[in-house]
Structures are given as structure tokens and as C-alpha cells.
Scaffold this motif. Structure first.
Motif, PDB file in Angstrom:
ATOM      1  N   PHE C  15       0.756  -1.205  -0.084  1.00  0.00           N
ATOM      2  CA  PHE C  15      -0.004   0.060  -0.086  1.00  0.00           C
ATOM      3  C   PHE C  15       0.965   1.036   0.151  1.00  0.00           C
ATOM      4  CE2 PHE C  15      -2.613  -3.395   1.698  1.00  0.00           C
ATOM      5  CZ  PHE C  15      -3.955  -2.926   1.094  1.00  0.00           C
ATOM      6  N   THR C  17       0.927   4.660   0.659  1.00  0.00           N
ATOM      7  CA  THR C  17       0.335   5.633   1.782  1.00  0.00           C
ATOM      8  C   THR C  17       1.121   6.944   2.139  1.00  0.00           C
ATOM      9  OG1 THR C  17       1.131   4.971   3.791  1.00  0.00           O
ATOM     10  CG2 THR C  17      -0.940   3.787   2.612  1.00  0.00           C
ATOM     11  N   ALA C  24       2.223  -5.280   2.887  1.00  0.00           N
ATOM     12  CA  ALA C  24       1.152  -6.041   3.507  1.00  0.00           C
ATOM     13  C   ALA C  24       1.587  -7.508   3.159  1.00  0.00           C
ATOM     14  CB  ALA C  24       0.294  -5.520   3.209  1.00  0.00           C
ATOM     15  N   SER C  44      -4.118 -10.972  13.768  1.00  0.00           N
ATOM     16  CA  SER C  44      -4.423  -9.934  12.911  1.00  0.00           C
ATOM     17  C   SER C  44      -3.528  -8.929  12.408  1.00  0.00           C
ATOM     18  CB  SER C  44      -5.549  -9.099  13.814  1.00  0.00           C
ATOM     19  OG  SER C  44      -6.135  -8.029  13.408  1.00  0.00           O
ATOM     20  N   GLY C  45      -3.662  -8.628  11.079  1.00  0.00           N
ATOM     21  CA  GLY C  45      -2.572  -7.442  10.610  1.00  0.00           C
ATOM     22  C   GLY C  45      -1.599  -8.421   9.862  1.00  0.00           C
ATOM     23  N   SER C  46      -1.690  -9.843   9.862  1.00  0.00           N
ATOM     24  CA  SER C  46      -0.372 -10.642   9.040  1.00  0.00           C
ATOM     25  C   SER C  46      -0.691 -10.558   7.748  1.00  0.00           C
ATOM     26  CB  SER C  46      -0.414 -11.868   9.477  1.00  0.00           C
ATOM     27  OG  SER C  46      -1.619 -12.582   9.554  1.00  0.00           O
ATOM     28  N   GLY C  47      -1.586  -9.901   7.013  1.00  0.00           N
ATOM     29  CA  GLY C  47      -1.685  -9.906   5.526  1.00  0.00           C
ATOM     30  C   GLY C  47      -2.695 -11.058   4.924  1.00  0.00           C
ATOM     31  N   LYS C  48      -3.452 -11.598   5.612  1.00  0.00           N
ATOM     32  CA  LYS C  48      -4.248 -12.706   5.233  1.00  0.00           C
ATOM     33  C   LYS C  48      -5.352 -12.079   4.284  1.00  0.00           C
ATOM     34  CE  LYS C  48      -5.697 -13.869   9.367  1.00  0.00           C
ATOM     35  NZ  LYS C  48      -5.178 -12.826  10.359  1.00  0.00           N
ATOM     36  N   THR C  49      -6.107 -11.152   4.612  1.00  0.00           N
ATOM     37  CA  THR C  49      -7.140 -10.586   3.889  1.00  0.00           C
ATOM     38  C   THR C  49      -6.515  -9.957   2.629  1.00  0.00           C
ATOM     39  OG1 THR C  49      -8.554 -10.063   5.887  1.00  0.00           O
ATOM     40  CG2 THR C  49      -8.910  -8.750   3.940  1.00  0.00           C
ATOM     41  N   VAL C  50      -5.540  -9.237   2.715  1.00  0.00           N
ATOM     42  CA  VAL C  50      -4.886  -8.624   1.692  1.00  0.00           C
ATOM     43  C   VAL C  50      -4.497  -9.532   0.507  1.00  0.00           C
ATOM     44  CG1 VAL C  50      -2.945  -7.061   1.105  1.00  0.00           C
ATOM     45  CG2 VAL C  50      -4.080  -6.444   2.967  1.00  0.00           C
ATOM     46  N   PRO C  60      -8.325  -1.713  -2.309  1.00  0.00           N
ATOM     47  CA  PRO C  60      -8.912  -0.499  -2.484  1.00  0.00           C
ATOM     48  C   PRO C  60      -7.817   0.300  -3.707  1.00  0.00           C
ATOM     49  CG  PRO C  60      -7.849  -0.748  -0.129  1.00  0.00           C
ATOM     50  CD  PRO C  60      -7.882  -2.129  -0.947  1.00  0.00           C
ATOM     51  N   LEU C 281       4.704  -2.679   9.378  1.00  0.00           N
ATOM     52  CA  LEU C 281       4.749  -3.196   8.041  1.00  0.00           C
ATOM     53  C   LEU C 281       5.465  -2.042   7.222  1.00  0.00           C
ATOM     54  CD1 LEU C 281       1.431  -4.917   7.605  1.00  0.00           C
ATOM     55  CD2 LEU C 281       3.662  -5.965   8.215  1.00  0.00           C
TER      56      LEU C 281
HETATM   57  N1  LIG Z   1      -6.321   0.365   2.476  1.00  0.00           N
HETATM   58  C1  LIG Z   1      -5.186   0.116   3.076  1.00  0.00           C
HETATM   59  N2  LIG Z   1      -4.267   1.039   3.187  1.00  0.00           N
HETATM   60  C2  LIG Z   1      -3.064   0.853   3.906  1.00  0.00           C
HETATM   61  N3  LIG Z   1      -2.592  -0.455   4.531  1.00  0.00           N
HETATM   62  C3  LIG Z   1      -3.200  -1.171   4.430  1.00  0.00           C
HETATM   63  C4  LIG Z   1      -4.768  -1.360   4.030  1.00  0.00           C
HETATM   64  N4  LIG Z   1      -5.278  -2.354   3.975  1.00  0.00           N
HETATM   65  C5  LIG Z   1      -4.637  -3.253   4.811  1.00  0.00           C
HETATM   66  N5  LIG Z   1      -3.468  -2.249   5.110  1.00  0.00           N
HETATM   67  C6  LIG Z   1      -2.291  -3.055   5.570  1.00  0.00           C
HETATM   68  O1  LIG Z   1      -2.135  -4.397   5.507  1.00  0.00           O
HETATM   69  C7  LIG Z   1      -1.929  -5.006   6.628  1.00  0.00           C
HETATM   70  C8  LIG Z   1      -2.523  -6.475   6.541  1.00  0.00           C
HETATM   71  O2  LIG Z   1      -3.882  -6.353   6.596  1.00  0.00           O
HETATM   72  P1  LIG Z   1      -4.777  -7.477   6.573  1.00  0.00           P
HETATM   73  O3  LIG Z   1      -4.650  -8.321   5.397  1.00  0.00           O
HETATM   74  O4  LIG Z   1      -6.294  -6.973   6.568  1.00  0.00           O
HETATM   75  O5  LIG Z   1      -4.748  -8.494   7.975  1.00  0.00           O
HETATM   76  P2  LIG Z   1      -5.428  -9.561   8.359  1.00  0.00           P
HETATM   77  O6  LIG Z   1      -4.262 -10.817   8.480  1.00  0.00           O
HETATM   78  O7  LIG Z   1      -5.817  -9.275   9.831  1.00  0.00           O
HETATM   79  O8  LIG Z   1      -6.365 -10.067   7.302  1.00  0.00           O
HETATM   80  C9  LIG Z   1      -2.529  -4.163   7.641  1.00  0.00           C
HETATM   81  O9  LIG Z   1      -1.713  -4.444   9.009  1.00  0.00           O
HETATM   82  C10 LIG Z   1      -2.393  -3.012   7.394  1.00  0.00           C
HETATM   83  O10 LIG Z   1      -1.502  -2.260   7.855  1.00  0.00           O
END
Ligand SMILES: Nc1ncnc2c1ncn2[C@@H]1O[C@H](COP(=O)(O)OP(=O)(O)O)[C@@H](O)[C@H]1O
Ligand SMILES: [Mg+2]
Lengths: 319, 568, 341
Positions: C15, C17, C24, C44-50, C60, C281
Motif C-alpha cells: 500500500f 500511503t 502487507a 490480525s494484521g499479518s496480511g491474510k485478507t490482503v 482499495p 509493516l
Molecule cells: N487500505 C489500506 N491502506 C493501507 N494499509 C492497509 C490497507 N489495508 C490493509 N493494510 C495493511 O495491510 C496489513 C494487513 O492487513 P490484513 O490483510 O487486513 O490483515 P489480516 O491478516 O488481519 O487480514 C494491515 O496491517 C494494514 O497495515
């Protein structure tokens, strides 16, 4: 739903009576006396007293108010102190002028919705920045300044449109009867509307941006919907709800703003009527005008509530 | 719930805004009035066309009964006629001359009985089409004087026998003083001598109209479409939007003889209502209008407009019969009290140091004429140099030093808010405090309606802004302001001087005009010596007219003889 | 051999920013076969969703970007196909269920319409047919009184019901791959098991591959075939589910396992969270992101990313601690004295 509307209309009656009370109260609190003007220039105190008594202006405020409400309940709005004209007739003549303008302005105002959506979809693009800046600037301009400016440019310099006037008569109550009649509506409606366009587009943009970040938009995209379907099918309806409330309150507020617009554009509407009547302390006319404005305001809000229920299933009118 | 609450808050706010905004805007509304001019005539008048003349507001009335402000008056002027009519004189004054009266009246020796011959062949316009007789005048006078018809201008008839002094309306027996001696002879008897009475007969309320017809069609119908004897008649009055007049096809004065209106030139007089002067001025520039007032602050720009320079338009200030002065509350001890009492030096000093020229130039863009007298220059009998304390700031402090008591501070100065009264006050105070550093003032702007109510009740504590406009062309109008009665109900100054009252009464019974003027001015000298007011200026009306219209004239009452205008 | 549905290689997502580049996901690789379930775990925050959103191109738009890697869906590279094709993939091939059912449905659209919409778009069905299918799907995911429910709005559904509706929507087009991103996290414990059951049933019915994202190892134990453990955007360890539970090699995996609730533990002992904060990150070290929190860290950890080490069949780990040492350490952990399940 029908029960809801009936209840709202019943409420309206009570509100209207309350509003006349406030009006009578306010005028009682402000010093000034119609009897002086009615008695004419250089009138002796005796003559002023005589005129005051003749017109029933010496009766206590609650008696005057009681008499007014009694007549009101019989559908009688009284007469102007100065011209003796029935207030009902005055309102019947003035209302279409005001409503025509308010409705036209609201229709123009609606342009703010697509503009706001456009801005939001292209956030930070050239057009977004331009539109947003423009909106903020226009929003800050007083109506009368914009009005004079518009008349100067389009009426005088470009010689495209008439300056001042209402383009009477109308057909079907508020519709311009001819192209010429319509040309009288353009500038005031644009002046009043464009400020609201600015406001609405600004709100719509913010609302749309907020919605476009929401989870259900992501869900819609995840389904493989086209961008267009995502925006209009899912985003728009949600984003327009908060804007609708504003538009509805605006419709009422437009009547208030009409005092200035109608003066600037010489449109003989309710605003102008109230303005003159206040200078003359013509109580029945003021009360009649305020009643009308209130009615319009409450009615506009009822429409918004109905629209609300239609757009947002979470709103239940029976609540 | 919160949404609903917000809505009610919004509603209360709406009502409050409507009323407060109305009060505020009303306070900003300006009012000034009328004056004198030379007809702009070049070429031969042509018939036909339309004259576009804006009205600054919806007229309160356009019939004799209740015509009062200049908008209504300019409409009424084209439709109705009376015994006398205003005529602009070469010396710039405006005088009353016979109109429907066939020559000047016969007057008895103590100026209480006036006998008029009425012109024959005067006709009411369509649809009445009937000859006017002396009885029509009797009926008209009686109609407008009746309390039930609620005229606000009935005070003009105050001298007429039969008016109840208390109510100002006709008493039980009607107007006993107005009688038709025969078909063409009208006799008016007054309850007190008033030599200048014929001058009052230019006023709309004295104009003749067909009472039988008015009664037949009803009050409201006649209000909308009244009928008179004038060269124009009402075609349509769309309330709040416009009044349209058309030529009276059966106008009586076909030969155009005498001072009565000639048959009109233009076919139609279109009088749209422009509630805002800026808008009216824009519409004029666009060519929609043939006449316009100019919004405050635009006078110099208008004078320098290219169309004015080229001669396509005329921009001019026309002197009116209105005066602007600062009244002193003689009933309050701060500046008032005995006429020649201890406070006189303060009042005299204020007169010495009132920088009238600065007011006219700085605030009024040079439109108004500085004046230290009560009577405006446009009124017959005006005589300059009567104020014993003319502008001379150097004399102010020595004059003030004659005051022996404790000098008042923060002297209240009241004015009605709106227009430019606040600026005028500031300029005056600047001059006063410069000449007399120990004086201090406190400004108080009050919304117009409450302002007049309170001034009328004698509540203003020291100085208050006052204006007066003549109802008819007589010096009597102005001297009256400082008689005992006028001090109560005219100038609100509560000034009273038995000497003045005596001279005033004497003047009213004097038939000889020269002698009469001398008596009025003697009274004025006495008044000015007591300094119950600080005169500031005589008004002028700044107007721009389009020179494609010929025959334009503007008298000091702000009336235009629209039958004379023609489209080139 | 099973049909390979998805092959992700060296996926990196960042990302961009104002504060800096958020790394991520950093070089993640995994595969998914038909009928297979892969669990992705990590706090949480380890990048799974991303990582999951990267697959569906749902990041996004402005700040999020896949910067490296190949995402092969069969023969198609998801990184390079057009937006149009991608929409096809979203509708037909890879479906996704999101974490929060309360906000993931459009509040002003009927449930039925939200399901039918995807059907009419991607399958050759009329509106009426799609509506019928929606009812059918709702019934299949266990929503009682489906013909009535289909006509209701999300606000009339409970959380569990909404997640079922989300699943119905996801499976409506018979996808090859179903991504479930923490589908039970926001739900009641009693509902969680039901939802997992539904996912499992659906997989069985449609023979899909499932990517189950969770930070709950208990869920993984129940349905996953293999597990990928993520930390700081990196895969620190992966392997068949039994290997991860009984033969974990990474100290972070141990930490995760230690935090698993055990039946015999007293209330106090139950959770043993890993001490320390998740990594920043933006300022990620070049080496192992877990270094700071790792009780067994050594000099080389911080600055060097350890090579992949295959410790058993299909079981890999990235760790500088020597294998033999790891065995000893692991046995000392109280948790492994009495394995779960
Ligand atoms: N839209 C975004 N803009 C900036 N950073 C993001 C955004 N979405 C996620 N991140 C970063 O990516 C990291 C991983 O997020 P995510 O994949 O949601 O974690 P999780 O493992 O809980 O699903 C988050 O710690 C956050 O810092
Ligand atoms: Mg997540």
C-alpha cells in the motif's frame, strides 16, 4: 401508511395553530404599531386611538389571537389592514410564484446528485477538484449578490433573459404559460438552485465516498458486477439517503430564502408579501404568509419522509 | 426521534427567520421622495407607443380614497383629477393651479368659505361616461371622509367643516362644509381660516370620482379598477406585478386647453413593479424601462455612464419638497426645556457645527441640497438666510461655553435603521465633536415602524432623525411642524411657542399672498432662533430617463405628467 | 493427481500511503487443488485478507497494488487479465465470503435480489429463474422459510443468517474456489460451528477448493487439509494440517498453538498469547519479521530471510534456528505434551 399520513396531517393543523401563536407573540414583542400608519401622517393621539379602536387593535393580544384562530378554523384568514383585501386571495395570488420558484430550484438542485457522484468516482481528479472548489465558492456567495450578477450578465450584457418579474400568468397553477413566461423563471431558479447544487453535490460527494468504502460495495464487486452496477445499483441508493434529507429541509428553507430572492428578482411571491406586511405590521397578512410557509415546510418534510420510507426499508412510517 | 426534533427546531427557526429577516430587510428599505424640473422637449409630440415606468413597490391604493406613497400617487395622477393641479413654475417651485375648477375660487374675507366654479363638460371615463357636476365633488368628499371607508389620508380634509377633530373623519352630520350651490358651483366652508386651502386640493383625496358607480360595483372592484376623469384609465392591475394604463378614449379635454391634462400621447403606460432599485436600474439599462431610480452608491457611475455622456439618457437630480432634520426632544430635560432656556446654547451650537455639506457630499453622493431651514427651496414662499445659527464651526464652542450647567454626555441620537441615517449621524457627530470635543453622542438605530411609534409617543430622549414631505405646495405644511399641535404630531419635538402659534394663525387668515408669506417666515425665524431642530438638507430625487421619450417632466412632488410623454 | 486450481507464486502486495509503503504481503506462495481446503492462519494484521483480496483484484484502488508474483488460475494469470475477464473470474471462478456479515450486505436491497443479481449476470438465467434459485440456495444453506426470507432485507436477518446468505450468494455460481475470510469471527460461538458446517457441505457439493482464512487454529483443525502460517506478510511455515499441529517447526507457529484453548486447562492457563506487538509493516526488517518477539532469535535473524527448509513431505519452514535445536525446544513446550484433537 395512510394512517401515518392522516396522523401527520392532523399534526399539521396543530403546528399551524402553534405557528400563528408564535407569530402573534413575536409581533407583540416587537414594538411598533399599525394604528400609527393607518391613522396617516401627522395624526393626533386621539385620532390614532380612534383608528386603533375602530380596527380592534386595542384589544388585548389574546383576544386578537382568539378571534384570529376562531376565524382561521372557519377557513378565514382575515384581511389586510391596509388594502382590505382578503389574505386568502393574496396568498392564492402569491403562492404559485413562490412554489414555482421553489420547485424549479429543487429540480435544479437535484443536478448536484450526479455531479457529486461524478466527483466522488473520480476523487482527486482535475474535475473533482474543480467541481468541489467551485461548489465551496458558490455556496459561500449570498443569494442577492449572485442574483444581481446573473441579471447583469444574462439579462443586461448578453441580453438573453428578462430582468425581474414573475412571468405571470401561469397555467396549471405553477407552470409557465409560454416560453416568455418561462424565461422569467430561469435566472431566479438558477440563482437559488445553483447554490443548492453546490451544497448538494458537496454532500453527495462526501456521502458517495463514504459508501464506496463500505463493505457491501466490496461484496458487490466481489460478485463480479460491472462498475456501473456497483455504483448505481448498490452505492447510489445508499449514498442518496442522507442527501435526500437535506434536499427536503431545503425545500422548506427555500421558502425562507424566497424573501431575498423575490425582492431581488421582483417576484410577487409569499416572501415579498410577508416582507411588506412586516414593515406595516399587517398582522393578518404576516400570519397568513407564515402559515403558508409552515404548511409548505411541513408538507415538504412529509414528502421527504415518504420518499425516505420508499428508498430505505429500515425506515418504517408507523414508528 | 432526533430527526423529528431537528425538524421542529427547523420549523421554529423558519418562522423566526421569516419574521426577523422581514424586519431586517424592512429596516433597510429606503424611502425618499419628490421635486422640480424642466420638461425635456425637442421635436413634435407623436401619438402611440408605450411608456415603461417602473413602480418601486405595490401601490397601497390607486384611487383617491387612500393613495399615499409616490408609487400609488403616480398612477392616480394619470387617472384622477381635482379642483387644482400641480404646476411646475419657471422658478423651480411647484404651485397649485386650477384644474377642474374654472379659475381661482372666490374667498370670503376671513378665509373660511371658498366658492369654486366647475368646468363644464368634464366627463368620467368609461364605463361611466357621465358629466361631472358639483354634486359629484360633494359625494366624493363625503365618501372619503367617512370613518367606515378607513382612509389614511383624510387628515388633508381636516380644515373642512364637518370633520370631527377627534377622529379626523366626518362627524355625525357628514361633511356639512361641502355644498353644491348649483350644477357647476361648489362651496367649501372651513371650520377655521386657512387662506392656502386651495393648495390642498391637489391632493388625491380631494379628487373627484363617480361615487354611485363605486357603490354599485363595490369597494373591492373599485379598488382594483377605479374610474376617474383623467387622460388615462386602468386596463389591468395584476397585484404585485404591474399596473397597465391605457388612454381614456372619451377624455374630456380634447382641445388640451388650460392647465388640465392634455389628451395622452402614448397608447399604453406599462408600470411594472420592481421591488429592488438595483434590479430596476439593470432593467432600465437593458432597455426594458424608460425611467429609473438609481441604487445608493451608483449616482456618480450613472452620471458618467456612456449613454448619459452621449445624450441617449438623461441623469438628473430633481429637487423635492422633502426636508431632513434632526429634531430635539423639547419635552426632555437633556437638550429641551424652555425655548430660550439654559439648553439653548447647546442646540444653537449643534446648528453652528452641523456639517450639512459633508452629509450631502459624503453620504448622499451630492444628490441632496444642504439647508439650514425648515422650508425646502421648492415651496412657494421659501426665503433663505433665516437661521440665526448658520454653519460656522468656529462659533460652536464659544456658543456652547454660554451653557452653565453640567454638559450632558452620551447624548442619545435616535434614527430609524436602514437607508443611510446611520451614516448621516456619523458624519454629523464627527463635525460636532470636532468643533466641541467635550460633547459625546450615543447612536441608537430602531426598526422603522417601532421608531415612529416611539417618537410619536415622545419617548426619544434628546436627538432624533426626522423627515417631512409636503402633501401640497404650501409653506403652511412646514411651519405647522413647529406649532404646538405640530410639535406633538408632526415634528414630534414637543416644541411650543405661543408667538409662533399666533403668527401661524394670523398667516392662515391673511388673504394677501405676500403678506401671508411674510407672516409664515416671521414664525420660521422665531422657531429657528429657539433651535428645536437641526435642519440638514432638502431632498432631491436622482433619476435616469431614456431620451427616446420626449415630453418628460418631474415635479417636486415626484409626479410625472405622463400624458405629455411621447415615444420619439 | 488432483486438479490444480490455483497456483500463487511470490505474491507481494503493498500500500502506497502518505506514511510510507506498507508491505502487507511479501512473497507468499501456495497452491490449491480441487476439493482441497487450505487454511491461512496468522494474527490480525499479518496480511491474510490482503492476500485474498489480491487474488480478486479487490484492493482499495488507489493505495493498494500487487507489486510482484504470479497468480495462476489454471492457465490464466490473474495479474494480467483484463478487468472484464476479472469480473468473469469474480462471478464464476473465485467467490468470497467476508468477515463481517453485518456490513457486507447492501442494507437497502432485498436478500433475494442480492443473490439473484449475480446469477443473472453470470449465468444464462431469467430474473424469475434467478429468484427461484435464490430461494433454493437460501434453503440449501439452512435458512428456514426461504420463500419468505428471500423477500426480506438484511436488517431483518440475524448475524448467522446473514453469513448464510453470504454463502448462498458466494456459491450461487458454482465457483471453483471459495475464499472464506474469517467467516465466523464476528459471530456467536454457537453459530460458528454451524457456519463451518455449511462451508464444508457446500464444498462437498460443488467440489470446490476452499481458502479458509482465520486466526483460529481450532477451525483449521476441523476442516483444513493444509495450513499456511503467516506473519508480517510472510509465510513462515506451511504444511499438511497434521504436520502443523504435531510437528510444527516455527517458533511463531508454536506460539499460535500455545494460545489454543485446551479442554483440560483451567480458566487462567487457557490462553497464552505471544508477547509483544505485531510488526510495523512500513519499517519491516529485511530478515524474519518475527525476530523481535522470538524467544529463540539469534544474530542472523533480523537481517536475513532464511531459505525455505523442507522438514517433511509438503512441509516447509523459514527459520534460522537449526533443526535439531528446534526439536528440543518444541518438546519443552507444555502444549505439546498433550496434543489436541
Ligand atoms: N487500505 C489500506 N491502506 C493501507 N494499509 C492497509 C490497507 N489495508 C490493509 N493494510 C495493511 O495491510 C496489513 C494487513 O492487513 P490484513 O490483510 O487486513 O490483515 P489480516 O491478516 O488481519 O487480514 C494491515 O496491517 C494494514 O497495515
Ligand atoms: Mg483480515
Amino acid at each position: 401508511m395512510t394512517a401515518y399520513i392522516i396522523r401527520r396531517l392532523f399534526q399539521l393543523v396543530i403546528v399551524l395553530i402553534g405557528v400563528t401563536f408564535i407569530t402573534f407573540m413575536m409581533l407583540k414583542l416587537v414594538p411598533g404599531d399599525p394604528a400609527v400608519a393607518l391613522a396617516g401622517k401627522g395624526a393626533t393621539q386621539q385620532r390614532i386611538e380612534f383608528v386603533r379602536h375602530e380596527r380592534g387593535l386595542d384589544r388585548p393580544f389574546y383576544v386578537q389571537y382568539y378571534k384570529y384562530v376562531t376565524r382561521l378554523l372557519h377557513g378565514d384568514l382575515g384581511e389586510s389592514l391596509y388594502t382590505g383585501l382578503p389574505v386568502r386571495d393574496m396568498i392564492t395570488q402569491a403562492a404559485p410564484v413562490t412554489i414555482q420558484l421553489a420547485v424549479a430550484a429543487v429540480l435544479i438542485e437535484m443536478l448536484g446528485i450526479p455531479l457529486g457522484v461524478y466527483s466522488a468516482l473520480r476523487q482527486y481528479s482535475f474535475w473533482d477538484t474543480t467541481l468541489t472548489t467551485l461548489a465551496l465558492i458558490i455556496w459561500g456567495i449570498p443569494v442577492f449578490v449572485l442574483g444581481y450578477f446573473a441579471m447583469y450578465i444574462f439579462g443586461l450584457k448578453l441580453n438573453l433573459l428578462p430582468i425581474g418579474g414573475a412571468g405571470l400568468p401561469y397555467i396549471l397553477w405553477i407552470l409557465p404559460s409560454s416560453w416568455e413566461s418561462f424565461t422569467y423563471l430561469i435566472l431566479p431558479a438558477l440563482t437559488l438552485g445553483i447554490i443548492e447544487v453546490a451544497y448538494i453535490s458537496y454532500m453527495q460527494r462526501a456521502s458517495m465516498l463514504e459508501v464506496s468504502r463500505s463493505d457491501f460495495i466490496r461484496t458487490a464487486r466481489a460478485k463480479g458486477l460491472s462498475e456501473r452496477k456497483v455504483i448505481w445499483g448498490h452505492g447510489f441508493k445508499n449514498a442518496v439517503i442522507p442527501v435526500m434529507t437535506i434536499a427536503g429541509i431545503d425545500l422548506g428553507a427555500l421558502i425562507g430564502g424566497a424573501i431575498i430572492t423575490e425582492t431581488v428578482f421582483s417576484r410577487p411571491g409569499i416572501g415579498l408579501m410577508i416582507y411588506h406586511a412586516i414593515g406595516q405590521r399587517d398582522i393578518a397578512v404576516i400570519a397568513g404568509g407564515v402559515l403558508f410557509a409552515t404548511f409548505f415546510f411541513v408538507f415538504a418534510n412529509l414528502l421527504v419522509d415518504l420518499g425516505y420510507a420508499w428508498v430505505d426499508p429500515r425506515v418504517r412510517l408507523e414508528d | 426521534m432526533s430527526r423529528r426534533n431537528r425538524k421542529w427546531v427547523g420549523l421554529v427557526a423558519l418562522v423566526a427567520i421569516l419574521i426577523v429577516a422581514g424586519l431586517v430587510i424592512a429596516a433597510c428599505g429606503s424611502s425618499s421622495s419628490s421635486s422640480s424640473s424642466s420638461p425635456s422637449s425637442a421635436g413634435t409630440p407623436k401619438a402611440g407607443g408605450t411608456y415603461n415606468f417602473p413602480l418601486g413597490a405595490e401601490p397601497i391604493s390607486i384611487e383617491p380614497l387612500n393613495t399615499q406613497e409616490s408609487e400609488g400617487a403616480n398612477v392616480e395622477h394619470q387617472i384622477f383629477q381635482g379642483l387644482e393641479i400641480l404646476k411646475l413654475q419657471p422658478d423651480g417651485t411647484t404651485q397649485a393651479v386650477p384644474d377642474l375648477a374654472d379659475g381661482p375660487p372666490q374667498v370670503n374675507s376671513n378665509a373660511t368659505v371658498f366658492t369654486f366654479k366647475i368646468k363644464q363638460g368634464v366627463m368620467f371615463g368609461p364605463p361611466v361616461n357621465r358629466e361631472v357636476t358639483a354634486q359629484d365633488f360633494v359625494d366624493s368628499f363625503n365618501y372619503v371622509a367617512q370613518a367606515k371607508n378607513q382612509s389614511a389620508t383624510v387628515y388633508i380634509l381636516a380644515p373642512v367643516l364637518g370633520i370631527d377633530a377627534k377622529t379626523g373623519y366626518a362627524g355625525k352630520n357628514g361633511l356639512t362644509g361641502v355644498k353644491a350651490l348649483d350644477k357647476y358651483t361648489l362651496q367649501i366652508t372651513l371650520s377655521y381660516p386657512f387662506a392656502d386651502f386651495p393648495a390642498t386640493l391637489v391632493h388625491p383625496i380631494t379628487h373627484v370620482f363617480p361615487v354611485d358607480y363605486a357603490n354599485k360595483i363595490g369597494r373591492k372592484a373599485f379598488f382594483d379598477k377605479p374610474v376617474g376623469t383623467g387622460p388615462y384609465m386602468v386596463q389591468d392591475w395584476t397585484h404585485n406585478q404591474s399596473v397597465t394604463l391605457v388612454k381614456n378614449p372619451s377624455y374630456w379635454n380634447t382641445s388640451g386647453s388650460g392647465d388640465s391634462a392634455k389628451p395622452g400621447n402614448v397608447d399604453t403606460i406599462n408600470m411594472p413593479i420592481y421591488t429592488d432599485t438595483s434590479t430596476e436600474w439593470l432593467a432600465f439599462q437593458k432597455g426594458t424601462l424608460d425611467y429609473s431610480a438609481v441604487p445608493a452608491g451608483n449616482v456618480h457611475a450613472a452620471e458618467n455612464n456612456a449613454n448619459v455622456k452621449s445624450g441617449a439618457w438623461t441623469a438628473k437630480a430633481y429637487a423635492s419638497t422633502a426636508v431632513y432634520f434632526i429634531s430635539v426632544a423639547m419635552n426632555h430635560p437633556m437638550l429641551g426645556g424652555a425655548n430660550q432656556g439654559p439648553n439653548l446654547p447647546i442646540r444653537a451650537a449643534l446648528n453652528y457645527a452641523a456639517d450639512r455639506t459633508a452629509v450631502c457630499n459624503i453620504v448622499n453622493e451630492g444628490v441632496t441640497i444642504p439647508s439650514d431651514e425648515i422650508v425646502p427651496v421648492t415651496i412657494p414662499g421659501y426665503k433663505p438666510g433665516l437661521n440665526p445659527y448658520p454653519y460656522d464651526p468656529a462659533k460652536a464652542q464659544p456658543e456652547l461655553d454660554k451653557f452653565t450647567g453640567t454638559l450632558p454626555t452620551n447624548i442619545p441620537y435616535w434614527y430609524n435603521s436602514g437607508s443611510s441615517h446611520d451614516k448621516i449621524a456619523q458624519v454629523l457627530i464627527a463635525g460636532w465633536t470636532k468643533a466641541m470635543p467635550k460633547l459625546s453622542f450615543k447612536l441608537n438605530g430602531i426598526e422603522t415602524n417601532s421608531y415612529w411609534t416611539q417618537c410619536g409617543q415622545g419617548k426619544a430622549p434628546a436627538l432624533f432623525r426626522m423627515g417631512w414631505i409636503a402633501d401640497y405646495p404650501s409653506i403652511d405644511n412646514f411651519i405647522y411642524l413647529f406649532t404646538t399641535q405640530g410639535g406633538l404630531y408632526g415634528s414630534y419635538s414637543r416644541y411650543s411657542n405661543p408667538e409662533v402659534d399666533k403668527l401661524f394663525k394670523q398667516a392662515r387668515s391673511t388673504l394677501d399672498q405676500t403678506q401671508r408669506f411674510a407672516l409664515y417666515n416671521q414664525a420660521q425665524s422665531l422657531i429657528l432662533a429657539d433651535a428645536p431642530c437641526v435642519p440638514v438638507y432638502t431632498y432631491r430625487d436622482f433619476r435616469v430617463t431614456n431620451n427616446k421619450i420626449g415630453g418628460f417632466s418631474y415635479n417636486s412632488f415626484g409626479l410625472i405628467n405622463m400624458w405629455d410623454v411621447w415615444v420619439k | 493427481m488432483a486438479e490444480r486450481l490455483l497456483e500463487v507464486k511470490d505474491l507481494s502486495t503493498q500500500f502506497f500511503t502518505h506514511a510510507g509503503i506498507v508491505k502487507a504481503v511479501n512473497g507468499v506462495s501456495f497452491t490449491l487443488d480441487r476439493n482441497e481446503t487450505i487454511g491461512i492462519v496468522g494474527e490480525s494484521g499479518s496480511g491474510k485478507t490482503v492476500a485474498a483480496l489480491s487474488l480478486k483484484r479487490l484492493l482499495p484502488a488507489r493505495p493498494g497494488q500487487v507489486v510482484e508474483g504470479s497468480l495462476m488460475l489454471g492457465a490464466r494469470n490473474l495479474r494480467t487479465i483484463s478487468d472484464d475477464e476479472m469480473r468473469g473470474v469474480r462471478g464464476n471462478d473465485i467467490a468470497m465470503i467476508f468477515q463481517d456479515p453485518m456490513t457486507s450486505l447492501n442494507p437497502v436491497m432485498k436478500i433475494g435480489k442480492q443473490i439473484a443479481e449475480a446469477i443473472t449476470l453470470h449465468q444464462d438465467k431469467s430474473k424469475r429463474e434467478a429468484w427461484k434459485m435464490a430461494i433454493d440456495l437460501l434453503a440449501r444453506v439452512g435458512i428456514p422459510d426461504a420463500p419468505k426470507r428471500v423477500d426480506q432485507y438484511p436488517f431483518e436477518f440475524s448475524g448467522g443468517m446473514r453469513q448464510r446468505a453470504m454463502i448462498a450468494m458466494a456459491i450461487s455460481c458454482n465457483p471453483d474456489i471459495l475464499i472464506a475470510d474469517e467467516p465466523t469471527t464476528a459471530l456467536d460461538v454457537t453459530i460458528q460451528a454451524q457456519i463451518i458446517d455449511v462451508v464444508r457441505e457446500m464444498q462437498a457439493q460443488f467440489n470446490s477448493g476452499v481458502i479458509l482464512i482465520t486466526h483460529d487454529l481450532g477451525v483449521i483443525a476441523e476442516i483444513a487439509d493444509k495450513v499456511m502460517v503467516m506473519y508480517g506478510g510472510r509465510t513462515v511455515e506451511y504444511g499438511p494440517v497434521d504436520e502443523i499441529f504435531y510437528n510444527a517447526h516455527h517458533p511463531y507457529t508454536w506460539g499460535l498453538l500455545a494460545s489454543l484453548p485446551r479442554l483440560d486447562a483451567s480458566e487462567k492457563e487457557r490462553l497464552t498469547p505471544i508477547k509483544g506487538q505485531p510488526p510495523n509493516l512500513i519499517t519491516l526488517p529485511a530478515g524474519c519479521p518475527f525476530t523481535v518477539r522470538c524467544p529463540y532469535r539469534r544474530d542472523e535473524c533480523r537481517d536475513n530471510w532464511p531459505e525455505l527448509e523442507i522438514v517433511a513431505a509438503e512441509h516447509g519452514v523459514h527459520c534460522w534456528v537449526p533443526v535439531d535445536e528446534r526439536q528440543g525446544l518444541r518438546v519443552e513446550l507444555p502444549h505439546f505434551k498433550e496434543p489436541v484433537a
